[in-house]
Structures are given as structure tokens and as C-alpha cells.
Design an enzyme around this catalytic site. Structure first.
Site, PDB file in Angstrom:
ATOM      1  N   CYS A 184      48.269  39.593  28.353  1.00  0.00           N
ATOM      2  CA  CYS A 184      46.643  39.476  28.261  1.00  0.00           C
ATOM      3  C   CYS A 184      46.157  40.794  28.155  1.00  0.00           C
ATOM      4  CB  CYS A 184      46.191  38.726  29.533  1.00  0.00           C
ATOM      5  SG  CYS A 184      44.473  38.199  29.277  1.00  0.00           S
ATOM      6  N   CYS A 185      46.663  41.775  29.137  1.00  0.00           N
ATOM      7  CA  CYS A 185      45.829  43.086  29.130  1.00  0.00           C
ATOM      8  C   CYS A 185      46.107  43.536  27.538  1.00  0.00           C
ATOM      9  CB  CYS A 185      46.538  43.796  30.096  1.00  0.00           C
ATOM     10  SG  CYS A 185      45.614  43.564  31.781  1.00  0.00           S
ATOM     11  N   CYS A 214      37.819  43.219  34.065  1.00  0.00           N
ATOM     12  CA  CYS A 214      37.376  41.712  33.629  1.00  0.00           C
ATOM     13  C   CYS A 214      37.139  40.965  34.803  1.00  0.00           C
ATOM     14  CB  CYS A 214      38.579  41.211  32.922  1.00  0.00           C
ATOM     15  SG  CYS A 214      39.063  41.886  31.487  1.00  0.00           S
ATOM     16  N   CYS A 261      39.618  39.115  36.724  1.00  0.00           N
ATOM     17  CA  CYS A 261      40.823  40.027  37.550  1.00  0.00           C
ATOM     18  C   CYS A 261      40.010  40.926  38.522  1.00  0.00           C
ATOM     19  CB  CYS A 261      41.216  40.621  36.476  1.00  0.00           C
ATOM     20  SG  CYS A 261      42.426  39.754  35.468  1.00  0.00           S
ATOM     21  N   CYS A 274      46.594  48.264  33.637  1.00  0.00           N
ATOM     22  CA  CYS A 274      46.579  47.445  32.602  1.00  0.00           C
ATOM     23  C   CYS A 274      47.519  47.662  31.456  1.00  0.00           C
ATOM     24  CB  CYS A 274      45.394  47.108  31.885  1.00  0.00           C
ATOM     25  SG  CYS A 274      44.463  48.653  31.595  1.00  0.00           S
TER      26      CYS A 274
END
Length: 236
Positions: A117-118, A200, A203, A228
Site C-alpha cells: 500500500c505504501c 495517513c 495508519c 513506509c
């Protein structure tokens, strides 16, 4: 390049931060940029840099999952400095593929999912942002986490092929906030609600007073994984 970085670190070891930034902004004009997440450190650098060169390049990565308070300080910053910080977004097709593969919040399920995702939301856009850049300015500080303790003022970023300049690497948290207050620098309202490090929204969470600065980031993971990927050196 490694020898050059060692030499530069020696040369600028005791140089005042304003003098340091003036040198690099002039020498690499058009090829240097600050990446900002609108955290306290990046706001300090934004103030310093734009006072030196009002046309200096500053960019941010909008992951699509940022808290509203980050957008608020983005607007305040653009207004105060009469600038327009460049925004890089993840590719929509990559986000769609990520969603179909792991769902909306699949990053909670494994470190591999979170890193993927990162990559889609941060690392890939960063590579586009740094495509024509020679020097990447960051707001990293050594005391922020165990993964940053050995970082230097200047480093070679192999992954992006750029010199990474970390002007605040030896600053303390007190140094950062003293500068913000003295210079009336706009900052993210979440800092006043127990968020020393802001990423984010899903997170990031608030931490207790005295807790590790990065403990609110990816809190379900162990400390050595709490990056990340933007600032991790590639292993040979």
C-alpha cells in the site's frame, strides 16, 4: 559518490542551517526540492526555504488517505507564503489494483500488505516527483526513531539516484517547536492532540505524553518495521 557524500558531510558539519540551505538552493537551483508531509519539521524547512527563495520547489504526496487537518495546514501554508505546493497523487489504476487485491484496509493484515500500500500511494509517486531532481531535502531527524539514528546530514539515495539533504537531522523536538513558535509557522492541528508524527489517517493515532515519537505510526507493527519505504536504504 560515497566519497563525495563523506566529503560534503565533513564540509558542512558545523555550518548554520540557513547558510547550508542557501548554498544548496543556489548551487542546485531547478534541481532541488523539499518533500513535505506538512509535519512540524517540514513546516520549519518550508519557512526557512521560502524565505531564501520564494520560488523554491516544494512538493507533497497525497496518498488519498490523509486526515483533513493535513489539507487544512496545506491551505494555510500556501496562503501564508503565497505559493502553490506541488501535489503528486498515486496512479488511479494502481490504487484500483491494490483495492481488488487486498481490500480497502488490507494493510492491517500483514507487513507485506502494508508495504505494498505504501509503495502504491507513496513510493511510486515519489519516484515521479524526483525524476528530474538532483537533491532531495527532507525533514528527517535522528531522534525520531530507531530506523533513523544513523542517518547523516547528507546521504546518497541509491533507489532514486539523488543526494538526500537532511538539514534537521541533529535537531531536537524542542528545537523544532521553538522555531515554529518564534516564527509563527502554521502547523498541523493534530500535533496539539497527541500526534507527534502524522501520516495517513488509518495508519496514525495519538500517543501518550513521553511515548516514542513514531509509536503512533503503524502501531500494530514492531519498531524496526515502522517506515513506509521512502527513507529505507536499499540493501546491497
Amino acid at each position: 559518490m560515497k566519497e563525495k557524500i563523506v566529503e560534503l558531510n565533513r564540509e558542512f558539519k558545523n555550518v548554520d542551517i540557513k547558510e547550508l540551505l542557501e548554498y544548496f538552493l543556489k548551487k542546485y537551483r531547478g534541481k532541488i526540492a523539499l518533500s513535505s508531509s506538512f509535519g512540524a519539521e517540514d513546516q520549519v524547512l518550508t519557512d526557512l526555504i521560502l524565505k531564501i527563495d520564494s520560488n523554491a520547489e516544494i512538493f507533497t504526496l497525497d496518498t488519498g488517505r490523509l486526515p483533513q487537518q493535513t489539507y487544512d495546514v496545506m491551505d494555510m501554508t500556501n496562503l501564508k507564503y503565497k505559493t502553490k505546493i506541488r501535489v503528486y497523487f498515486p496512479e488511479s489504476r494502481d490504487v484500483e489494483k491494490l483495492y481488488y487485491k487486498q481490500g480497502f484496509n488490507g494493510f492491517y493484515e500483514s507487513i507485506e500488505n502494508r508495504k505494498e500500500c505504501c509503495y502504491v500511494r507513496k513510493i511510486a509517486p515519489l519516484k515521479r516527483a524526483l525524476k528530474n531532481i538532483d537533491v532531495w531535502i527532507t525533514g528527517l531527524r535522528a531522534e525520531q526513531s530507531s530506523t533513523r539514528e544513523t542517518m547523516q546530514l547528507l546521504e546518497w539515495d541509491e533507489a532514486n539516484g539523488v543526494i538526500k539533504l537532511n538539514p534537521l537531522i541533529f535537531w531536537s523536538e524542542a528545537d523544532v517547536w521553538n522555531y515554529i513558535k518564534k516564527n509563527s509557522v502554521p502547523y498541523n492541528a493534530l500535533h496539539d492532540k497527541g500526534y507527534p508524527s502524522i501520516g495517513c489517517a488509518p495508519c496514525t493515532r495519538a500517543v501518550e505524553d513521553g511515548a516514542d515519537i513514531r509509536s503512533g505510526r503503524w502501531w500494530w507493527e514492531s519498531p524496526e518495521h515502522k517506515e513506509c519505504g521512502l527513507h529505507i536504504k536499499e540493501k546491497k
